[in-house]
Structures are given as C-alpha cells and as structure tokens.
Design a protein around this motif. Structure first.
Motif, PDB file in Angstrom:
ATOM      1  N   TYR A  13       0.858  -1.179   0.000  1.00  9.52           N
ATOM      2  CA  TYR A  13       0.000   0.000   0.000  1.00  9.52           C
ATOM      3  C   TYR A  13       0.898   1.234   0.000  1.00  9.52           C
ATOM      4  CZ  TYR A  13      -3.423   3.539   1.145  1.00  9.52           C
ATOM      5  OH  TYR A  13      -4.207   4.673   1.102  1.00  9.52           O
ATOM      6  N   ASN A  14       1.059   1.815  -1.160  1.00  8.58           N
ATOM      7  CA  ASN A  14       1.914   2.991  -1.336  1.00  8.58           C
ATOM      8  C   ASN A  14       3.351   2.750  -0.878  1.00  8.58           C
ATOM      9  OD1 ASN A  14      -0.203   4.510  -2.433  1.00  8.58           O
ATOM     10  ND2 ASN A  14      -0.896   5.155  -0.411  1.00  8.58           N
ATOM     11  N   THR A  15       3.829   1.545  -1.064  1.00  3.99           N
ATOM     12  CA  THR A  15       5.192   1.186  -0.647  1.00  3.99           C
ATOM     13  C   THR A  15       5.931   0.451  -1.770  1.00  3.99           C
ATOM     14  OG1 THR A  15       4.317  -0.847   0.350  1.00  3.99           O
ATOM     15  CG2 THR A  15       4.678   1.035   1.828  1.00  3.99           C
ATOM     16  N   GLU A  16       5.650   0.805  -3.016  1.00  9.25           N
ATOM     17  CA  GLU A  16       6.185   0.062  -4.158  1.00  9.25           C
ATOM     18  C   GLU A  16       7.708  -0.039  -4.124  1.00  9.25           C
ATOM     19  OE1 GLU A  16       7.866   0.024  -8.262  1.00  9.25           O
ATOM     20  OE2 GLU A  16       7.406   1.886  -7.241  1.00  9.25           O
ATOM     21  N   ASN A  17       8.413   1.044  -3.798  1.00  7.13           N
ATOM     22  CA  ASN A  17       9.879   0.989  -3.755  1.00  7.13           C
ATOM     23  C   ASN A  17      10.375   0.019  -2.690  1.00  7.13           C
ATOM     24  OD1 ASN A  17      10.211   2.809  -5.859  1.00  7.13           O
ATOM     25  ND2 ASN A  17      10.255   4.578  -4.500  1.00  7.13           N
ATOM     26  N   LYS A  18       9.758   0.048  -1.522  1.00  5.05           N
ATOM     27  CA  LYS A  18      10.152  -0.881  -0.457  1.00  5.05           C
ATOM     28  C   LYS A  18       9.783  -2.317  -0.826  1.00  5.05           C
ATOM     29  CE  LYS A  18       9.791   2.516   3.234  1.00  5.05           C
ATOM     30  NZ  LYS A  18       9.111   2.931   4.454  1.00  5.05           N
ATOM     31  N   THR A  19       8.613  -2.483  -1.423  1.00  8.07           N
ATOM     32  CA  THR A  19       8.166  -3.825  -1.805  1.00  8.07           C
ATOM     33  C   THR A  19       9.113  -4.436  -2.828  1.00  8.07           C
ATOM     34  OG1 THR A  19       5.852  -3.304  -1.333  1.00  8.07           O
ATOM     35  CG2 THR A  19       6.260  -5.145  -2.833  1.00  8.07           C
ATOM     36  N   THR A  20       9.493  -3.684  -3.854  1.00  5.94           N
ATOM     37  CA  THR A  20      10.389  -4.241  -4.871  1.00  5.94           C
ATOM     38  C   THR A  20      11.777  -4.518  -4.295  1.00  5.94           C
ATOM     39  OG1 THR A  20      10.870  -2.015  -5.701  1.00  5.94           O
ATOM     40  CG2 THR A  20       9.176  -3.273  -6.855  1.00  5.94           C
ATOM     41  N   ALA A  41      -4.942  -0.981  -3.283  1.00  7.43           N
ATOM     42  CA  ALA A  41      -5.417   0.280  -3.862  1.00  7.43           C
ATOM     43  C   ALA A  41      -4.442   1.429  -3.640  1.00  7.43           C
ATOM     44  CB  ALA A  41      -6.808   0.641  -3.328  1.00  7.43           C
ATOM     45  N   SER A  42      -3.177   1.163  -3.925  1.00  6.31           N
ATOM     46  CA  SER A  42      -2.159   2.203  -3.806  1.00  6.31           C
ATOM     47  C   SER A  42      -2.421   3.338  -4.779  1.00  6.31           C
ATOM     48  CB  SER A  42      -0.774   1.621  -4.102  1.00  6.31           C
ATOM     49  OG  SER A  42      -0.414   0.653  -3.153  1.00  6.31           O
ATOM     50  N   ASP A  43      -1.867   4.500  -4.451  1.00  9.82           N
ATOM     51  CA  ASP A  43      -1.930   5.654  -5.338  1.00  9.82           C
ATOM     52  C   ASP A  43      -0.857   5.522  -6.421  1.00  9.82           C
ATOM     53  OD1 ASP A  43      -3.855   6.748  -3.597  1.00  9.82           O
ATOM     54  OD2 ASP A  43      -2.297   7.681  -2.362  1.00  9.82           O
ATOM     55  N   ASN A  44      -0.880   6.440  -7.366  1.00 10.59           N
ATOM     56  CA  ASN A  44       0.185   6.605  -8.362  1.00 10.59           C
ATOM     57  C   ASN A  44       0.447   5.364  -9.212  1.00 10.59           C
ATOM     58  OD1 ASN A  44       0.618   9.225  -7.332  1.00 10.59           O
ATOM     59  ND2 ASN A  44       1.900   8.386  -5.709  1.00 10.59           N
ATOM     60  N   ASN A  45      -0.581   4.603  -9.517  1.00  9.64           N
ATOM     61  CA  ASN A  45      -0.457   3.445 -10.408  1.00  9.64           C
ATOM     62  C   ASN A  45       0.549   2.402  -9.935  1.00  9.64           C
ATOM     63  OD1 ASN A  45      -2.337   4.534 -12.271  1.00  9.64           O
ATOM     64  ND2 ASN A  45      -0.706   5.838 -13.093  1.00  9.64           N
ATOM     65  N   GLU A  46       0.717   2.254  -8.639  1.00  8.88           N
ATOM     66  CA  GLU A  46       1.684   1.278  -8.134  1.00  8.88           C
ATOM     67  C   GLU A  46       1.329  -0.146  -8.544  1.00  8.88           C
ATOM     68  OE1 GLU A  46       2.891   1.522  -4.061  1.00  8.88           O
ATOM     69  OE2 GLU A  46       3.430   3.636  -4.243  1.00  8.88           O
ATOM     70  N   TYR A  47       0.043  -0.458  -8.593  1.00  8.45           N
ATOM     71  CA  TYR A  47      -0.373  -1.799  -9.025  1.00  8.45           C
ATOM     72  C   TYR A  47       0.172  -2.091 -10.421  1.00  8.45           C
ATOM     73  CZ  TYR A  47      -3.525  -5.437 -10.771  1.00  8.45           C
ATOM     74  OH  TYR A  47      -4.039  -6.577 -11.338  1.00  8.45           O
ATOM     75  N   GLU A  48      -0.046  -1.178 -11.345  1.00 12.25           N
ATOM     76  CA  GLU A  48       0.436  -1.361 -12.713  1.00 12.25           C
ATOM     77  C   GLU A  48       1.960  -1.404 -12.772  1.00 12.25           C
ATOM     78  OE1 GLU A  48      -1.885   0.925 -11.859  1.00 12.25           O
ATOM     79  OE2 GLU A  48      -3.669   0.166 -12.865  1.00 12.25           O
ATOM     80  N   GLN A  49       2.616  -0.579 -11.959  1.00 11.81           N
ATOM     81  CA  GLN A  49       4.081  -0.565 -11.927  1.00 11.81           C
ATOM     82  C   GLN A  49       4.622  -1.913 -11.430  1.00 11.81           C
ATOM     83  OE1 GLN A  49       5.235   2.846  -9.583  1.00 11.81           O
ATOM     84  NE2 GLN A  49       4.134   4.256 -10.925  1.00 11.81           N
ATOM     85  N   PRO A  97       6.093  -5.109   3.624  1.00 10.05           N
ATOM     86  CA  PRO A  97       6.795  -4.604   2.451  1.00 10.05           C
ATOM     87  C   PRO A  97       8.126  -3.934   2.783  1.00 10.05           C
ATOM     88  CG  PRO A  97       4.826  -3.316   2.877  1.00 10.05           C
ATOM     89  CD  PRO A  97       4.803  -4.468   3.817  1.00 10.05           C
ATOM     90  N   ASP A  98       8.281  -3.436   3.992  1.00  6.44           N
ATOM     91  CA  ASP A  98       9.525  -2.772   4.353  1.00  6.44           C
ATOM     92  C   ASP A  98      10.549  -3.712   4.993  1.00  6.44           C
ATOM     93  OD1 ASP A  98       8.105  -3.110   6.705  1.00  6.44           O
ATOM     94  OD2 ASP A  98       8.554  -1.120   7.496  1.00  6.44           O
ATOM     95  N   ALA A  99      10.240  -4.998   5.004  1.00  2.00           N
ATOM     96  CA  ALA A  99      11.232  -5.971   5.488  1.00  2.00           C
ATOM     97  C   ALA A  99      12.304  -6.113   4.417  1.00  2.00           C
ATOM     98  CB  ALA A  99      10.555  -7.310   5.749  1.00  2.00           C
TER      99      ALA A  99
END
Length: 160
Positions: A13-20, A41-49, A97-99
């Motif tokens: 959830y709005n943590t795409e950089n940490k998740t990847t 339902a993250s912002d900024n198209n994180e799902y698609e990214q 996600p931040d692990a």
C-alpha cells in the motif's frame, strides 16, 4: 527448481519501492518459490508498476485487492492465491513490504529451525533496526493446543 513447500505474501500500500527492494532481495538470496504481492489500492499506479516490474518472473503474481481491503484481508487474498497453486503448501510467510532479507537462504534457515524445534510453531527472523537488534520482537514460544487442555497451570480468562 521451484520450492513448492513455501509461499510468500506481501501486501503493498503505497510502498512500491520498499516492496520491490524486499522482493528482489528474496528472489536473489533464496531458491525460487511462489510470491504473491497484493496491492491494496495504492496511489500513483503502483499496481500497474508492480505488474510491469515483475512481468518476466513466472513465480511472482501481483493481485489487486479491489480497494483498500486492509492488511489482514490483503494477506488472506494472497494466501488464497498461494493455495490455488498448491493445496498442500507447508509454509506460508507473511512479510511486511519494508522488510529486507539480505542474507542467503533466509527461508531455508528459518524452516530448518522450525522443523528441528518441536515446541516452536511460529518463527520470525531476527529484527534489526538502525543496526541494533530489536529484542522486543524476537517471537514467542506458543504452547500447543493439546498442552493447554492437558495442563492445569493454564488459566482461562474471560474477555469483556
């Protein structure tokens, strides 16, 4: 070769950089197993990214929760997907996600410990924050349900 005994769920959830960063370290340092990322339902198209980022990895699925389903429901969505691959799955890891797991074979070590300690039913890696070991969150040695019934030294407490 795919390890089909373990699966991993990460709720994003709005943590795409940490998740990847987290998932990339897991992939780099462990034998392959199924990984499910559930986007809440993250912002900024994180799902698609995330879909685009992992499109070439056949062991990583990115699911959309259909809205912000909350952390628990997001994990349940991921677990259901993992079980669709293998109903006999022995181990499910739920990871924030931040692990970050920079160590080689982290999951093999955790599973080995779990399998060699008969009184351990839940396990977590050592938590390090700001280069210090977080001793408050090392885990618990939970009693087995059978032991709760058989031993009279456990007291039931009614919650209000």
């Amino acid at each position: 070769m795919l390890n089909d005994e373990i699966g991993l769920v990460v709720v994003n959830y709005n943590t795409e950089n940490k998740t990847t960063k987290n998932i990339d370290a897991v992939i780099k340092n462990n034998e392959p197993f199924h990984i499910v990322i559930v986007d809440n339902a993250s912002d900024n198209n994180e799902y698609e990214q995330l879909i685009s980022y992992y499109s070439d990895n056949k062991y990583v699925d990115v699911l959309y929760a259909g809205g912000n389903a909350g952390y628990s429901r997001g994990n349940n969505i991921g677990i259901k997907k993992l079980l669709s691959y293998n109903q006999e799955l022995r181990y499910i890891c739920i990871m924030n996600p931040d692990a970050y797991c920079p160590c080689k074979d982290t999951f093999a070590h955790l599973i080995s410990k779990l399998e060699t300690e008969p009184n351990v039913v839940w396990i977590a890696p050592l938590l390090v924050e700001n280069n210090c070991i977080n001793t408050r969150q090392l885990g618990w040695n939970l009693p087995k349900y059978r032991d709760l019934i058989m031993h009279s030294d456990y007291t039931a407490i009614k919650l209000h």
